[in-house]
Design a protein around this motif. Sequence first.
Motif, PDB file in Angstrom:
ATOM      1  N   ALA A 111       0.827  -1.211   0.000  1.00  0.00           N
ATOM      2  CA  ALA A 111       0.000   0.000   0.000  1.00  0.00           C
ATOM      3  C   ALA A 111       0.857   1.256   0.000  1.00  0.00           C
ATOM      4  N   THR A 112       1.971   1.211   0.694  1.00  0.00           N
ATOM      5  CA  THR A 112       2.857   2.379   0.725  1.00  0.00           C
ATOM      6  C   THR A 112       3.400   2.690  -0.669  1.00  0.00           C
ATOM      7  N   PHE A 113       3.857   1.678  -1.375  1.00  0.00           N
ATOM      8  CA  PHE A 113       4.402   1.910  -2.706  1.00  0.00           C
ATOM      9  C   PHE A 113       3.307   2.327  -3.692  1.00  0.00           C
ATOM     10  N   VAL A 114       2.185   1.630  -3.656  1.00  0.00           N
ATOM     11  CA  VAL A 114       1.124   1.914  -4.630  1.00  0.00           C
ATOM     12  C   VAL A 114       0.505   3.283  -4.382  1.00  0.00           C
ATOM     13  N   LEU A 115       0.115   3.553  -3.146  1.00  0.00           N
ATOM     14  CA  LEU A 115      -0.535   4.822  -2.843  1.00  0.00           C
ATOM     15  C   LEU A 115       0.447   5.989  -2.919  1.00  0.00           C
ATOM     16  N   GLY A 116       1.724   5.718  -2.590  1.00  0.00           N
ATOM     17  CA  GLY A 116       2.720   6.768  -2.737  1.00  0.00           C
ATOM     18  C   GLY A 116       2.909   7.150  -4.201  1.00  0.00           C
ATOM     19  N   TYR A 117       2.983   6.155  -5.071  1.00  0.00           N
ATOM     20  CA  TYR A 117       3.104   6.432  -6.508  1.00  0.00           C
ATOM     21  C   TYR A 117       1.858   7.135  -7.026  1.00  0.00           C
ATOM     22  N   LEU A 118       0.661   6.655  -6.544  1.00  0.00           N
ATOM     23  CA  LEU A 118      -0.585   7.267  -6.992  1.00  0.00           C
ATOM     24  C   LEU A 118      -0.699   8.713  -6.534  1.00  0.00           C
ATOM     25  N   SER A 119      -0.275   9.019  -5.314  1.00  0.00           N
ATOM     26  CA  SER A 119      -0.339  10.385  -4.809  1.00  0.00           C
ATOM     27  C   SER A 119       0.557  11.311  -5.629  1.00  0.00           C
ATOM     28  N   GLY A 120       1.769  10.849  -5.945  1.00  0.00           N
ATOM     29  CA  GLY A 120       2.664  11.654  -6.762  1.00  0.00           C
ATOM     30  C   GLY A 120       2.115  11.869  -8.161  1.00  0.00           C
ATOM     31  N   PHE A 121       1.493  10.836  -8.717  1.00  0.00           N
ATOM     32  CA  PHE A 121       0.928  10.958 -10.066  1.00  0.00           C
ATOM     33  C   PHE A 121      -0.226  11.947 -10.075  1.00  0.00           C
ATOM     34  N   LEU A 122      -1.122  11.872  -9.055  1.00  0.00           N
ATOM     35  CA  LEU A 122      -2.264  12.782  -8.998  1.00  0.00           C
ATOM     36  C   LEU A 122      -1.839  14.209  -8.669  1.00  0.00           C
ATOM     37  N   ALA A 123      -0.801  14.363  -7.860  1.00  0.00           N
ATOM     38  CA  ALA A 123      -0.315  15.706  -7.555  1.00  0.00           C
ATOM     39  C   ALA A 123       0.213  16.384  -8.812  1.00  0.00           C
ATOM     40  N   PHE A 141      -3.213   6.270   5.286  1.00  0.00           N
ATOM     41  CA  PHE A 141      -3.273   6.330   6.743  1.00  0.00           C
ATOM     42  C   PHE A 141      -4.195   5.240   7.296  1.00  0.00           C
ATOM     43  N   ALA A 142      -5.289   4.978   6.616  1.00  0.00           N
ATOM     44  CA  ALA A 142      -6.209   3.941   7.073  1.00  0.00           C
ATOM     45  C   ALA A 142      -5.541   2.567   7.024  1.00  0.00           C
ATOM     46  N   VAL A 143      -4.816   2.307   5.948  1.00  0.00           N
ATOM     47  CA  VAL A 143      -4.124   1.016   5.847  1.00  0.00           C
ATOM     48  C   VAL A 143      -3.058   0.898   6.927  1.00  0.00           C
ATOM     49  N   GLY A 188      -6.105  17.810  -6.576  1.00  0.00           N
ATOM     50  CA  GLY A 188      -5.864  17.843  -5.144  1.00  0.00           C
ATOM     51  C   GLY A 188      -6.796  16.954  -4.344  1.00  0.00           C
ATOM     52  N   GLY A 189      -8.079  16.876  -4.755  1.00  0.00           N
ATOM     53  CA  GLY A 189      -9.033  16.074  -4.002  1.00  0.00           C
ATOM     54  C   GLY A 189      -8.685  14.589  -4.028  1.00  0.00           C
ATOM     55  N   LEU A 190      -8.299  14.055  -5.180  1.00  0.00           N
ATOM     56  CA  LEU A 190      -7.940  12.631  -5.278  1.00  0.00           C
ATOM     57  C   LEU A 190      -6.633  12.345  -4.539  1.00  0.00           C
ATOM     58  N   THR A 191      -5.730  13.333  -4.559  1.00  0.00           N
ATOM     59  CA  THR A 191      -4.482  13.137  -3.816  1.00  0.00           C
ATOM     60  C   THR A 191      -4.752  13.018  -2.326  1.00  0.00           C
ATOM     61  N   THR A 192      -5.664  13.857  -1.829  1.00  0.00           N
ATOM     62  CA  THR A 192      -6.018  13.786  -0.405  1.00  0.00           C
ATOM     63  C   THR A 192      -6.654  12.445  -0.059  1.00  0.00           C
ATOM     64  N   ILE A 193      -7.517  11.943  -0.950  1.00  0.00           N
ATOM     65  CA  ILE A 193      -8.147  10.642  -0.714  1.00  0.00           C
ATOM     66  C   ILE A 193      -7.099   9.528  -0.658  1.00  0.00           C
ATOM     67  N   ALA A 194      -6.107   9.582  -1.555  1.00  0.00           N
ATOM     68  CA  ALA A 194      -5.055   8.561  -1.569  1.00  0.00           C
ATOM     69  C   ALA A 194      -4.241   8.594  -0.288  1.00  0.00           C
ATOM     70  N   GLY A 205      -3.067   2.386   9.810  1.00  0.00           N
ATOM     71  CA  GLY A 205      -3.734   2.199  11.091  1.00  0.00           C
ATOM     72  C   GLY A 205      -4.177   0.747  11.293  1.00  0.00           C
ATOM     73  N   TRP A 206      -4.670   0.131  10.198  1.00  0.00           N
ATOM     74  CA  TRP A 206      -5.061  -1.279  10.299  1.00  0.00           C
ATOM     75  C   TRP A 206      -3.849  -2.162  10.582  1.00  0.00           C
ATOM     76  N   VAL A 207      -2.700  -1.875   9.958  1.00  0.00           N
ATOM     77  CA  VAL A 207      -1.475  -2.642  10.212  1.00  0.00           C
ATOM     78  C   VAL A 207      -1.045  -2.479  11.669  1.00  0.00           C
ATOM     79  N   ALA A 208      -1.084  -1.243  12.183  1.00  0.00           N
ATOM     80  CA  ALA A 208      -0.709  -1.018  13.583  1.00  0.00           C
ATOM     81  C   ALA A 208      -1.655  -1.769  14.524  1.00  0.00           C
ATOM     82  N   TRP A 209      -2.930  -1.818  14.177  1.00  0.00           N
ATOM     83  CA  TRP A 209      -3.890  -2.558  15.001  1.00  0.00           C
ATOM     84  C   TRP A 209      -3.548  -4.051  15.031  1.00  0.00           C
ATOM     85  N   ARG A 210      -3.197  -4.605  13.891  1.00  0.00           N
ATOM     86  CA  ARG A 210      -2.849  -6.013  13.840  1.00  0.00           C
ATOM     87  C   ARG A 210      -1.579  -6.306  14.626  1.00  0.00           C
ATOM     88  N   VAL A 211      -0.622  -5.400  14.598  1.00  0.00           N
ATOM     89  CA  VAL A 211       0.608  -5.588  15.377  1.00  0.00           C
ATOM     90  C   VAL A 211       0.305  -5.544  16.868  1.00  0.00           C
TER      91      VAL A 211
END
Length: 283
Positions: free
Chosen positions: A138-150, A166-168, A155-161, A170-176
């Motif tokens: 998720a970090t690689f995919v969403l990071g690439y997507l955020s840079g592409f949308l920026a 952050f949601a992903v 701006g709105g789609l970048t914020t969603i990405a 948070g879920w990883v931290a919860w599982r840990v």
Amino acid sequence: MGSPFDPDDPDRERRERDTEPIPRIDPDDGPGSVPFEGPAPSDGSGLGDGPEFAGDSRSGRTWIPDPEAGYQPPHISEDEIAGLRSDAAGMAPRRVLPLEDEPSSLVARYLFPTERYRGEWKRHWIHLATPVLIGIVATFVLGYLSGFLAGRDVGGLTTIAVLLWFAVMGWVAWRVADWWYDRFILTNKRVMVVNGIITRRVAMMPLVRVTDMKYEQTPAGRALNYGTFVLESAGQEQALREIKNLPNPNELYLRVVEEMYEPQAVEARLGKEADEAKADDGA
């Protein structure tokens, strides 16, 4: 005077047998010689007629050495003893993991006063492989997507990405955190599994009710040293049956089996270790 000799006397043979002299042991034969009733062996090695009955065909006695006389115990060398300490593959036998001293605060609240604590274990780190892998992807995919949308000035789609990332995370931290509070516990009375952060779940099975126990290891589990425990009980409903991703399954299996079948040995080892610790403190 005695009675005259009568060849037809029916008790003559019995009287001759009953009045036959008792054999005597020759002093040269030593204390290890015993009389033997029956015909003499054919080879005659170390044997012969009794000292008072050589050539006497009536007695049928012969002499043999006592097999226990002069017995010497076999000598076992240190190399032979060392060979007994290893298995067929030349490896030393496995030892059971050392017993824990005190339960953690997370576990202590679930133990009753007369229960003896044996140890607690977190699940193997492989239990976190899936959430950690999802977080990395998720970090690689969403990071690439955020840079592409920026770059497209969206701006709105970048914020969603970014929020999705952050949601992903948070879920990883919860599982840990859930992995950290997930414990497998062994006492002298039962096995337990405690897990959950908000909703706490405590499952247990008395050792006296365990009718069968096994553990399974996949090829990856054998390489990374983790496995799945399967417990079978005499009851129909089981709150605790399958425990996945436990570390050191072979040593943990030996620990549980020893507690089931040899509790006195565990108590003796604990007492010995306590005495040694007191002796070290006194020194």
